[in-house]
Design an enzyme around this catalytic site. Structure first.
Site, PDB file in Angstrom:
ATOM      1  N   GLU A  64       0.838  -1.205   0.000  1.00 12.77           N
ATOM      2  CA  GLU A  64       0.000   0.000   0.000  1.00 12.77           C
ATOM      3  C   GLU A  64       0.874   1.257   0.000  1.00 12.77           C
ATOM      4  OE1 GLU A  64      -0.081  -2.638   1.924  1.00 12.77           O
ATOM      5  OE2 GLU A  64      -2.018  -2.986   2.862  1.00 12.77           O
ATOM      6  N   THR A 174      12.906 -43.148  -9.369  1.00 13.38           N
ATOM      7  CA  THR A 174      13.510 -41.864  -8.976  1.00 13.38           C
ATOM      8  C   THR A 174      15.032 -41.915  -8.905  1.00 13.38           C
ATOM      9  OG1 THR A 174      13.118 -42.526  -6.706  1.00 13.38           O
ATOM     10  CG2 THR A 174      11.532 -41.013  -7.672  1.00 13.38           C
ATOM     11  N   THR A 209      19.470 -38.828   1.450  1.00 14.48           N
ATOM     12  CA  THR A 209      19.768 -37.956   0.308  1.00 14.48           C
ATOM     13  C   THR A 209      21.030 -37.146   0.601  1.00 14.48           C
ATOM     14  OG1 THR A 209      17.469 -37.874  -0.383  1.00 14.48           O
ATOM     15  CG2 THR A 209      18.860 -36.079  -1.130  1.00 14.48           C
ATOM     16  N   ARG A 220      20.242 -20.998  -6.820  1.00 18.70           N
ATOM     17  CA  ARG A 220      21.391 -20.521  -7.599  1.00 18.70           C
ATOM     18  C   ARG A 220      20.866 -19.605  -8.700  1.00 18.70           C
ATOM     19  NH1 ARG A 220      22.373 -25.868  -6.489  1.00 18.70           N
ATOM     20  NH2 ARG A 220      21.391 -26.537  -8.429  1.00 18.70           N
TER      21      ARG A 220
END
Ligand SMILES: NC(=O)c1ccc[n+]([C@@H]2O[C@H](COP(=O)([O-])OP(=O)(O)OC[C@H]3O[C@@H](n4cnc5c(N)ncnc54)[C@H](OP(=O)(O)O)[C@@H]3O)[C@@H](O)[C@H]2O)c1
Length: 386
Positions: A64, A174, A209, A220
């Site tokens: 605003e 995967t 992982t 990045r």
């Protein structure tokens, strides 16, 4: 405050939906407001836009105020369209209601009330007491809420909006059997993942992982697909890294892991009680959680991210075990699948490690929201529930 559905807008205010649409568009293109809501504002007079603004980042001017600055003296007797109720409290910046009142604005039109208990209708009251006519365009409420799905969920349920991203082959794999999964998808899909990270308050991953891929999980700027308009709206984008979160029951994260050593804050949630006094790095906090089947309690993690670190939206980038656990516990709101037109074969790792389903009635359902081609890959966006 008067509620106005589009069907009750007379010819005099026929341009209101266009201005509110623009205010919401501005808000939805901003990624960096977290933990604040995304807000856009348009100031219009005699049908023409005389000022626009958006809230780019915490500590920076609210939408605003930016729009009023652009409108200058002409804001007197004009109408302000704001995607969310203007704030009435002093945070890092002053209350927007006071700025609107001081500007001589005649009407303020909002798309949704702010669920923050420090605002929650008091912004509307303050403006009405000062003689401003306040309207609520109810037909835009759902759109305004969905732009800020995480902010509303945190304020109303004490949990962040949870987005699970997975990249898979055509046959639903995967990673290869040995765990290698780097670059299943092409550069365009990976640039899109960078956008997901850039708009997330936190990125969550699993210990395996970290051990297998050793990812940075940072934004990045060189890999980010971003339009000129988005670059303008997200002024602080490049400097902001989402919180990185590791789910690691036994505290196996090595101090040399790249995720710990790439700048930005990292939280490690663990069951291991022996961590006291163990310092992985200055930017890393280790947090002990309750257990659920001898593993980190994921509900606890999400509640902690919402209440302790004000996370509105979190992005899960993990393997089949942690991703499967989040799905099984019903904690995922949105699933984003990048599908590469490749076959990894049945030795490869599955999409989700979920076992033991006995009947089709036990299957979780999702509804397809969007299907797009992105480079050579497909992006499928699904919402939990059917
Ligand atoms: N294609 C993709 O999109 C993608 C994305 C990321 C990773 N990957 C691949 O996935 C593979 C790793 O997958 P992963 O399934 O073995 O590992 P993961 O999902 O990254 O991590 C799983 C580990 O998280 C820990 N954990 C803690 N609390 C848990 C809970 N409540 N529920 C489930 N797990 C919990 C468990 O270890 P503790 O019990 O020791 O804590 C579990 O073994 C790698 O090969 C990687 O390349 C693929």
């Amino acid at each position: 405050m008067k509620s106005v559905p589009n069907t009750q807008l007379g010819t005099l205010v026929a341009d209101w939906p266009i201005h509110m649409q623009r205010a919401i568009e501005l808000s939805s293109s901003v990624w960096t407001a977290t933990p604040n809501p995304r807000v856009g504002c348009v100031i219009a007079k005699h049908g023409a836009i005389i000022g626009e603004g958006w809230h780019a980042a915490p500590g920076q001017a609210h939408a605003e105020v930016v729009a009023l600055d652009k409108a200058g003296e002409s804001a007197k007797a004009a109408t302000a369209f704001v995607s969310l109720e203007p704030c009435s409290h002093t945070g890092r910046t002053g209350p927007c209601c006071e700025s609107l009142i001081a500007s001589g604005i005649q009407q303020v039109v909002i798309a949704a009330l702010d669920p923050n208990p420090a605002v929650a209708g008091s912004g509307v009251e303050q403006m009405e007491r000062a003689g401003i006519e306040v309207y609520h365009m109810v037909d835009f409420e759902q759109k305004a809420r969905s732009v800020n799905a995480g902010y509303f969920k945190r304020r109303e349920e004490g949990l962040p909006f949870v987005r699970l991203k997975l990249a898979m082959s055509l046959d639903g794999r995967t990673a290869l059997a040995d765990g290698r999964s780097k670059w299943i998808t092409g550069t365009a899909a990976r640039g899109d993942v960078q956008r997901l990270r850039a708009s997330a308050s936190a990125v969550i991953t699993g210990i395996n992982t970290v051990l297998i891929d050793d990812p940075f999980l940072t934004v990045r700027s060189s890999d980010l697909s971003i339009s000129d308009e988005e670059r303008k709206l997200n002024a602080t984008l490049i400097e902001r890294q989402p919180l990185r979160v590791i789910i690691d029951s036994q505290l196996q994260t090595p101090g040399t892991a790249r995720i710990l050593n790439s700048g930005g804050l990292v939280k490690v949630y663990t069951l291991n009680e022996d961590f006291i006094g163990k310092a992985l790095a200055d930017n890393v906090e280790i947090i002990q959680t309750g257990s659920c089947n001898k593993r980190v309690n994921l509900q606890f993690v999400l509640e902690s991210l919402a209440s302790d670190f004000s996370c509105n939206e979190v992005l899960i980038e993990a393997g089949p075990s942690l991703s499967g656990a989040f799905i099984e516990t019903g904690l995922v709101d949105e699933l984003i699948l990048y599908i590469a037109p490749k076959i990894l074969g049945s030795d490869g790792k599955p999409l989700l490690a979920i076992t033991g389903l006995q009947s089709l009635d036990e299957c979780q359902g999702f509804s397809v929201q969007k299907l797009t081609k992105i480079g050579e890959d497909i992006k499928l966006t699904l919402r939990a529930g059917q």
